[in-house]
Structure formats: C-alpha cells, structure tokens
Design an enzyme around this catalytic site. Structure first.
Site, PDB file in Angstrom:
ATOM      1  N   ASP A 229       0.116  -0.942   3.388  1.00  0.00           N
ATOM      2  CA  ASP A 229      -0.577  -1.193   2.140  1.00  0.00           C
ATOM      3  C   ASP A 229      -0.175  -2.599   1.666  1.00  0.00           C
ATOM      4  OD1 ASP A 229      -1.975  -0.626  -0.334  1.00  0.00           O
ATOM      5  OD2 ASP A 229      -0.021  -0.281  -1.244  1.00  0.00           O
TER       6      ASP A 229
ATOM      7  N   ALA B 253      -0.153  -4.182  -2.363  1.00  0.00           N
ATOM      8  CA  ALA B 253       0.627  -4.203  -3.604  1.00  0.00           C
ATOM      9  C   ALA B 253       1.628  -3.055  -3.650  1.00  0.00           C
ATOM     10  CB  ALA B 253      -0.296  -4.140  -4.815  1.00  0.00           C
TER      11      ALA B 253
ATOM     12  N   ALA C  75      -2.689   4.085 -16.528  1.00  0.00           N
ATOM     13  CA  ALA C  75      -3.257   3.156 -15.552  1.00  0.00           C
ATOM     14  C   ALA C  75      -2.753   3.440 -14.149  1.00  0.00           C
ATOM     15  CB  ALA C  75      -2.916   1.715 -15.942  1.00  0.00           C
TER      16      ALA C  75
ATOM     17  N   MET D 254      -3.408   5.532  -8.794  1.00  0.00           N
ATOM     18  CA  MET D 254      -3.180   4.402  -7.887  1.00  0.00           C
ATOM     19  C   MET D 254      -3.355   4.804  -6.424  1.00  0.00           C
ATOM     20  SD  MET D 254      -2.672   1.194  -8.203  1.00  0.00           S
ATOM     21  CE  MET D 254      -1.923   0.995  -9.825  1.00  0.00           C
TER      22      MET D 254
ATOM     23  N   LYS E  91     -10.750   0.773  -6.513  1.00  0.00           N
ATOM     24  CA  LYS E  91     -10.524   0.376  -7.893  1.00  0.00           C
ATOM     25  C   LYS E  91     -11.627   0.831  -8.855  1.00  0.00           C
ATOM     26  CE  LYS E  91      -6.512  -1.304  -7.129  1.00  0.00           C
ATOM     27  NZ  LYS E  91      -6.139  -0.404  -6.035  1.00  0.00           N
TER      28      LYS E  91
ATOM     29  N   HIS F 105     -10.886   4.331  -9.309  1.00  0.00           N
ATOM     30  CA  HIS F 105      -9.671   4.374 -10.115  1.00  0.00           C
ATOM     31  C   HIS F 105     -10.032   4.313 -11.607  1.00  0.00           C
ATOM     32  CE1 HIS F 105      -5.230   2.948 -10.364  1.00  0.00           C
ATOM     33  NE2 HIS F 105      -5.631   3.245 -11.583  1.00  0.00           N
TER      34      HIS F 105
ATOM     35  N   ARG G 228      -9.205   5.873   0.376  1.00  0.00           N
ATOM     36  CA  ARG G 228      -8.173   6.898   0.293  1.00  0.00           C
ATOM     37  C   ARG G 228      -8.604   7.988  -0.687  1.00  0.00           C
ATOM     38  NH1 ARG G 228      -4.364   1.949  -1.123  1.00  0.00           N
ATOM     39  NH2 ARG G 228      -3.925   1.160   0.963  1.00  0.00           N
TER      40      ARG G 228
ATOM     41  N   ASP H   6       2.922   2.952  -0.674  1.00  0.00           N
ATOM     42  CA  ASP H   6       3.660   3.411  -1.848  1.00  0.00           C
ATOM     43  C   ASP H   6       2.891   4.435  -2.670  1.00  0.00           C
ATOM     44  OD1 ASP H   6       1.932   1.112  -2.589  1.00  0.00           O
ATOM     45  OD2 ASP H   6       2.734   1.462  -4.603  1.00  0.00           O
TER      46      ASP H   6
END
Length: 279
Positions: free
Chosen positions: A22, A24, A55, A59, A63, A66, A170, A196
């Site tokens: 990944d 970030a 927020a 994750m 986006k 998201h 994902r 992560d």
C-alpha cells in the site's frame, strides 16, 4: 522468481517472488495523515465538520466510496441533515469528492515523506529478486502527483495499480491480482501484501496471498512519526494492542510496526512455503 514448472500447484514451495505495498501509512506518510486531513477539510468547507475518527473509519476503500461511507455514519448523516436541511445527494457527493481531490493534492505533497527504513527494505527485497508492486485507494489522478514525489526520494515500485484501474477496489482482490499478473508471479502463494488497512488485508486473503498488517505507521493508530516517538513504551504498547487486534481480525498472518521490520517476516514466510504451508 522461479520458472521451474515442477514448483507449481500442490508442489509449490516458494520462495516469495512479489511484495505488494500500500502507499499512505505503509511506505510513506507515517500515520496516513494526508487523506484524513483532506476528508476533514472537504467536510469543513460544507459546514459539516467531521472528526478524525470519522474520517479514518472507512480507510482503504476507494476515496469516493470512502466519502459515501463517512456520510452513511449515523452521526455524520444527522449533522449533515441538520445543517443542510436535507439528506446528502449524489450531487453533494460529487462536490465533496471534487473538493477532496483538490485538497488532497496539497496534502499529499505535504505528507509525502517516506517512512524510515522504507528504502533500505525495498533495496533488500530487490537484492533477493523480489518484484515490488503497489496498490492504493487513491485514484490515478492523485497518484500522478504522488508517484513523482516518491520517486524523487528513491522509491519507484515496479507496478502500481490504483482504484481507477480496476472494476472493484478493496476489499476485493482485483488490485493485488493485477499486480501478480503484471509482475509475472508464478503463484499467488508467492505474493505478500503489506497494508495498514483492514480492507487491504481482506483483499490479500481473498486473493490467496500472505497478508502483513502495518501497526505503528498506519491508519489504525494514526499518529505522525513525531507523535508516535513522543509516546512512552506503555502508551505505544496500548496503541499496538488495539491496532494489532483489528488487523488480525481482518486476516493478517503477521503484524509489524513499520516497513522497516518486514525482512524477518519474509524469511519466515519462505520457511513456511518450503515446508509446504500456504496462506
């Protein structure tokens, strides 16, 4: 990477040929700060502030998805309707997403520093003839700006798949499978996913790959490097336990603090593959 066809199917014995990272929180942007800051700023522009926890909750997803997941949180939906006088519409999502992309371009540049140990780990993997893949919930438009910033610091994966490049992001396996194919992996069992986010680990398991969860530098803890280093050992351990539990529940075979701790796990996986184990 082995080309021996005898080492396929039930006879597969490794070694690891491909590691898929990944971005970030895993390779750069310790604490996964950039997208969170952009989400919070986009909602603030609408007059509906959200918390960092709100927020961070979705994750790993694409986006735009998201954003929709943030808006679906009951507390956020209630505040949105109270401020706007109506429920959120697709036009609202379009506007929020456009704001997110605009703001995130700035935030990605601000929080683009590689995580300590990343370059050394990548170099060590390459010295073992391991291909370097990558996935991200960012669209291609964001990565077109972020990848040159990483390259300037010495990091350039062999392949990068964004959520814009596949039908499903994902937690589906599409992005990691795209990497395996593009990088010529002989078997999905030779692939290791390092991520992560719980959704990234779910995608790894769905693809039949090894899943390694990132704890200290990732979204589950969400602290900058300076904030993490300022904690005493007891406080760090408290954060670790909570984050490790979430990542293991998502399917992680292993968890590590940061990318700097990866190499011993790759050796452990090679040992398990040699013994005939599979993810």
């Amino acid at each position: 990477m082995t080309n021996n066809t005898d080492n396929l199917g039930h006879n597969f014995r490794g070694p690891v040929s491909t590691v898929i990272f990944d971005w970030a929180g895993t390779v750069l942007d310790f604490g996964c700060i950039a997208p969170v800051a952009a989400f919070c700023a986009a909602f603030a522009e609408e007059g509906v502030p959200i918390s960092e926890a709100e927020a961070r909750e979705p994750m790993g997803a694409a986006k735009r998805e998201h954003l929709e997941m943030i808006l679906a949180q009951p507390a956020v939906a209630e505040r949105w309707q109270a401020h706007k006088g109506s429920v959120c519409t697709q036009a609202d999502v379009d506007r929020l997403y456009a704001a997110f992309l605009r703001i995130d371009e700035v935030q990605c540049e601000r929080y683009s520093a590689l995580i300590p140990g990343a370059l050394e780990t990548i170099a060590a993997l390459r010295s073992r003839d391991i291909a370097i893949g990558s996935t991200t919930g960012y669209p291609r438009s964001v990565m077109d700006g972020l990848m040159p910033l990483a390259k300037a610091q010495g990091y350039e994966p062999d392949h990068c798949v964004t959520v814009s490049d596949v039908k499903r992001g994902r937690p589906y396996p599409d992005m990691v499978l795209d990497n395996a194919i593009a990088l010529g992996a002989s078997d999905v069992r030779a692939c290791v996913v390092v991520d992560d986010s719980p959704t990234g680990l779910v995608s790894a398991r769905a693809a039949g790959m090894w899943a390694i969860g990132i704890i200290a530098s990732g979204n589950e803890i969400g602290l900058s490097l300076a904030e993490w280093q300022a904690l005493d050992e007891k406080a760090q351990d408290g954060h670790r336990q909570r984050a490790r539990r979430a990542l293991l529940e998502a399917g992680a075979h292993y968890t590590i603090d940061t990318i700097a701790d990866l190499l011993p796990v790759i050796e452990a996986i090679n040992g398990r593959l040699q013994a005939g184990e599979k993810p």
